[in-house]
Design a protein around this motif. Structure first.
Motif, PDB file in Angstrom:
ATOM      1  N   LEU A 121       0.882  -1.190   0.185  1.00 30.40           N
ATOM      2  CA  LEU A 121       0.022   0.138   0.129  1.00 30.40           C
ATOM      3  C   LEU A 121       0.792   1.263  -0.020  1.00 30.40           C
ATOM      4  CD1 LEU A 121      -2.724  -1.028   2.620  1.00 30.40           C
ATOM      5  CD2 LEU A 121      -2.743  -1.162   0.160  1.00 30.40           C
ATOM      6  N   ASN A 122       0.373   2.452  -0.278  1.00 29.43           N
ATOM      7  CA  ASN A 122       1.181   3.614  -0.417  1.00 29.43           C
ATOM      8  C   ASN A 122       1.486   4.234   0.845  1.00 29.43           C
ATOM      9  OD1 ASN A 122       0.953   3.787  -3.249  1.00 29.43           O
ATOM     10  ND2 ASN A 122      -1.063   4.847  -3.352  1.00 29.43           N
ATOM     11  N   ASP A 123       0.683   3.962   1.880  1.00 32.95           N
ATOM     12  CA  ASP A 123       0.891   4.243   3.457  1.00 32.95           C
ATOM     13  C   ASP A 123       1.495   2.962   4.322  1.00 32.95           C
ATOM     14  OD1 ASP A 123      -1.413   2.750   3.305  1.00 32.95           O
ATOM     15  OD2 ASP A 123      -2.334   4.113   4.815  1.00 32.95           O
ATOM     16  N   SER A 124       2.300   2.367   3.749  1.00 27.90           N
ATOM     17  CA  SER A 124       3.128   1.324   4.509  1.00 27.90           C
ATOM     18  C   SER A 124       3.752   2.126   5.666  1.00 27.90           C
ATOM     19  CB  SER A 124       4.247   0.562   3.342  1.00 27.90           C
ATOM     20  OG  SER A 124       3.586   0.022   2.419  1.00 27.90           O
ATOM     21  N   ILE A 125       3.926   1.183   6.958  1.00 29.42           N
ATOM     22  CA  ILE A 125       4.518   1.735   7.945  1.00 29.42           C
ATOM     23  C   ILE A 125       5.681   0.991   8.372  1.00 29.42           C
ATOM     24  CG2 ILE A 125       4.362   2.288  10.417  1.00 29.42           C
ATOM     25  CD1 ILE A 125       1.179   2.577   9.750  1.00 29.42           C
ATOM     26  N   PHE A 126       6.803   1.574   8.504  1.00 23.44           N
ATOM     27  CA  PHE A 126       8.059   0.909   9.040  1.00 23.44           C
ATOM     28  C   PHE A 126       8.405   1.407  10.494  1.00 23.44           C
ATOM     29  CE2 PHE A 126      12.602   1.255   9.745  1.00 23.44           C
ATOM     30  CZ  PHE A 126      13.108   0.022   9.688  1.00 23.44           C
ATOM     31  N   LYS A 127       8.349   0.461  11.435  1.00 23.29           N
ATOM     32  CA  LYS A 127       8.767   0.656  12.808  1.00 23.29           C
ATOM     33  C   LYS A 127       9.622   0.081  13.323  1.00 23.29           C
ATOM     34  CE  LYS A 127       3.621   0.806  13.945  1.00 23.29           C
ATOM     35  NZ  LYS A 127       2.560   0.205  14.852  1.00 23.29           N
TER      36      LYS A 127
END
Length: 395
Positions: free
Chosen positions: A36-42
């Protein structure tokens, strides 16, 4: 010894770096909403917490971001790739080739590739993780821990399909079961808690991928997923149980190709197909606003889980506990409530107040009157993978 564990899901990548054997966590994190365009990396260490939102189109890109962060001179955790001694990989489908943890060799990699068709959302991502890790950490031992291994105890009458015998004997077509590392980890925690000589447990792993397992005395005896992770419960993008004749209808009446059908059932069905959203948080938010499609999808999801609870209680001939785990199971009081409603006949009674918590350890959320313990147990597939990887080289 430092062990990096990579746990690739269908749309996520969890990771932890352990100092073993004391299991001290040096860093941990998650890449979610991959594709998705709003992937999240933590990324979290004892000193820093980093969160980045960006487009991460696939697992390979996600792994490259992770490796760069691990080696970052300011906020990373290792100074050299040689600081990593073992990389443990979750591999979803081991087929009939692998029934235990295995060091990765070129032959093992070829077998994993051969099984792509049986886990099309997972094995390719797992394989990419192996390929990238071999490049970034060339001196580390690479180890595969297979989801299917825990389910090797499922008896023949449960894992065999009612088709001609040669499809099993000659082609290994059978129920394999998945999420085995998670079900193994949480069931062992539950058994220790129950402190019973004989135990009957149903473990419910609810994430973007969902599965449910009947566990008797610590052994898997039945499981909702089958030859592939497509079967069983309704999932983020996967249909779960479906009449096989639907596939013929798609092909004959709607002119779908086999590839079209495969894509539809794996990537465009489940909660996404029902609502337009694959993330339960989005679906719950829309349902709270009155979205009828989202409300129905939540009801359908819980209804399917209830059906499995009933059937597994029957084959276990009783029940001591049910366990909720994984992203949704641990963090969605609403879904747990939907599932546990009207199960008092089976002795399953939810304490609504206790259910509101999002626990970081084993927590009982059933009432005192409930004959069956309702447990929320945070899974730690990464720790289980690290332990199994280290044990492989003890001798």
């Amino acid at each position: 010894m430092q062990v990096l564990v990579l746990n690739s899901g269908s749309s996520s990548l969890k990771f932890q770096l352990f100092h073993m054997p004391d299991a001290h966590i040096l860093c941990s994190g998650l890449i979610e909403r991959i594709g998705l365009n709003d992937s999240i990396f933590k990324f979290k260490t004892e000193k820093d917490t980093i969160k980045i939102t960006q487009s991460i189109p696939n697992h390979k890109v996600g792994l490259e971001i992770l490796s760069n962060q691990l080696l970052n001179k300011d906020t990373g955790i290792i100074k050299s790739a040689n600081d990593i001694h073992i990389v443990g990989h979750r591999v979803v489908q081991g087929g009939s080739y692998f029934d235990k943890t295995t060091e990765i060799t070129p032959i093992v990699k070829e077998k994993i590739k051969e099984l792509f068709s049986l886990a099309p959302l997972h094995n390719p991502a797992n394989f990419e993780g192996i390929e990238v890790a071999e490049t970034v950490f060339p001196k580390a031992k690479q180890v595969a821990v297979f989801d299917t291994a825990f389910h090797q105890t499922i008896p023949e009458h449960a894992h065999k399909y009612a088709i001609a015998n040669e499809f099993l004997t000659d082609h290994d077509i059978r129920l394999y079961g998945f999420h085995g590392t998670s079900h193994k980890y949480i069931s062992e925690k539950a058994i220790d808690f129950l402190d019973k000589e004989n135990s009957k447990i149903i473990s419910i792993h609810l994430g973007n991928g969902c599965s449910i397992t009947a566990i008797e005395n610590g052994e898997s005896i039945d499981h909702s997923m089958g030859l592939t992770p497509l079967d069983g419960l309704i999932m983020g993008t996967r249909s779960g149980d479906i009449d096989p004749s639907v596939i013929f209808h798609f092909a004959k009446k709607l002119d779908y190709t086999l590839e079209d059908i495969n894509t539809l059932l794996h990537k465009k069905s489940g909660m996404l197909g029902l609502t337009g959203y694959s993330d339960l948080r989005d679906i719950q938010a829309e349902a709270d606003k009155g979205n009828k499609e989202c409300q129905l999808a939540l009801h359908m999801n819980a209804y399917r889980i209830k059906k499995y609870i009933g059937s597994y209680t029957a084959i276990l001939n009783g029940l001591d506990a049910i366990i909720f785990t994984a992203g949704i199971g641990e963090n969605s009081p609403e879904m747990r409530q939907h599932v546990c409603q009207n199960l008092d006949y089976l002795g399953i009674i939810l304490d609504e107040e206790k259910n509101q918590i999002r626990p970081n350890k084993l927590t009982v959320i059933s009432t005192e009157k409930s004959k069956v313990k309702i447990l929320v147990i945070p899974t730690n597939e990464e720790l289980e993978i690290a332990k199994q990887a280290v044990n492989l080289f003890k001798n």
